[in-house]
Scaffold this active site. Structure first.
Site, PDB file in Angstrom:
ATOM      1  N   HIS A  16       0.835  -1.192   0.000  1.00 53.99           N
ATOM      2  CA  HIS A  16       0.000   0.000   0.000  1.00 53.99           C
ATOM      3  C   HIS A  16       0.878   1.252   0.000  1.00 53.99           C
ATOM      4  O   HIS A  16       2.107   1.181   0.121  1.00 53.99           O
ATOM      5  CB  HIS A  16      -0.983   0.023   1.190  1.00 53.99           C
ATOM      6  N   CYS A  35       5.611   5.870   5.044  1.00 56.72           N
ATOM      7  CA  CYS A  35       4.396   5.188   4.568  1.00 56.72           C
ATOM      8  C   CYS A  35       3.824   5.856   3.325  1.00 56.72           C
ATOM      9  O   CYS A  35       2.934   5.310   2.680  1.00 56.72           O
ATOM     10  CB  CYS A  35       3.344   5.151   5.673  1.00 56.72           C
ATOM     11  N   HIS A  41       5.014   0.090  -0.374  1.00 67.75           N
ATOM     12  CA  HIS A  41       5.765  -0.782   0.532  1.00 67.75           C
ATOM     13  C   HIS A  41       4.782  -1.846   1.003  1.00 67.75           C
ATOM     14  O   HIS A  41       3.575  -1.691   0.856  1.00 67.75           O
ATOM     15  CB  HIS A  41       6.348   0.001   1.722  1.00 67.75           C
ATOM     16  N   HIS A  43       3.475  -5.155   3.763  1.00 72.22           N
ATOM     17  CA  HIS A  43       3.396  -5.663   5.141  1.00 72.22           C
ATOM     18  C   HIS A  43       2.990  -7.129   5.116  1.00 72.22           C
ATOM     19  O   HIS A  43       2.241  -7.554   4.234  1.00 72.22           O
ATOM     20  CB  HIS A  43       2.351  -4.900   5.957  1.00 72.22           C
ATOM     21  N   ASP A  81      -4.762 -10.703  -0.584  1.00 72.00           N
ATOM     22  CA  ASP A  81      -3.458 -11.340  -0.439  1.00 72.00           C
ATOM     23  C   ASP A  81      -2.637 -11.168  -1.717  1.00 72.00           C
ATOM     24  O   ASP A  81      -3.118 -11.430  -2.823  1.00 72.00           O
ATOM     25  CB  ASP A  81      -3.648 -12.832  -0.126  1.00 72.00           C
ATOM     26  N   HIS A  82      -1.382 -10.702  -1.554  1.00 74.98           N
ATOM     27  CA  HIS A  82      -0.476 -10.423  -2.662  1.00 74.98           C
ATOM     28  C   HIS A  82      -1.019  -9.345  -3.598  1.00 74.98           C
ATOM     29  O   HIS A  82      -0.699  -9.325  -4.788  1.00 74.98           O
ATOM     30  CB  HIS A  82      -0.118 -11.707  -3.433  1.00 74.98           C
ATOM     31  N   GLU A 126      -0.387  -4.792  11.600  1.00 74.57           N
ATOM     32  CA  GLU A 126       0.360  -4.344  10.427  1.00 74.57           C
ATOM     33  C   GLU A 126       1.834  -4.704  10.583  1.00 74.57           C
ATOM     34  O   GLU A 126       2.519  -5.033   9.617  1.00 74.57           O
ATOM     35  CB  GLU A 126       0.200  -2.833  10.242  1.00 74.57           C
TER      36      GLU A 126
HETATM   37 NI    NI Z   1       2.456   0.619   5.645  1.00 74.32          NI
END
Ligand code: NI
Length: 137
Positions: A16, A35, A41, A43, A81-82, A126
């Site tokens: 995100h 962020c 980036h 998580h 997911d992914h 997160e």
């Molecule tokens: Ni983040």
């Protein structure tokens, strides 16, 4: 009948960028720091899904946790997911993909599917140090 809360832990990976398009690039950098990195980036998220209900006399379960797993996979995990929350996830379009906003969106998708149990809490991790929780209010 006793009411018991049971929890299933789920995992997913997603990318995100925390960015508010209504603000300037400078304001976004100041507010969100790393962020706000333009090239995303990721998580390794952890999602704890808790439901409450009566213990069935027939099964001894509130809810078969394998069944809860399939519900959560279908409602949210398979859709994120992914993926990239900003680009790929239809139900997050127009929303800043913070953990707060993600957990509220997840609630709306999961809560209608767990009857006769009741969704009581979602905890979204997160990182190992940061998590949010939501109880539907
Ligand atoms: Ni983040």
């Amino acid at each position: 009948m006793p009411q018991v809360t049971v929890t299933r832990r789920m995992h997913f990976n997603a990318a995100h960028r925390v960015h508010n398009p209504a603000l300037s690039d400078d304001e976004n950098r100041t507010l969100f720091g790393k962020c706000n990195n333009p090239n995303w980036h990721g998580h390794n998220y952890v999602l704890d899904v808790s439901v409450r209900g009566e213990v069935s006399e027939r099964t001894g379960y509130v809810m078969d946790l394998a069944h809860l797993k399939r519900i959560v996979e279908g409602a949210v995990i398979d859709r994120v997911d992914h993926k990239n929350f900003n680009l790929d996830v239809d139900f997050m379009q127009g929303t800043i993909p913070t953990s707060e906003n993600i957990v509220v969106a997840f609630w709306r998708l999961i809560a209608p599917l767990v009857a006769p149990a009741t969704l009581t809490r979602l905890v979204l991790w997160e990182t190992a140090n940061n998590y949010v929780e939501y109880d539907g209010r």
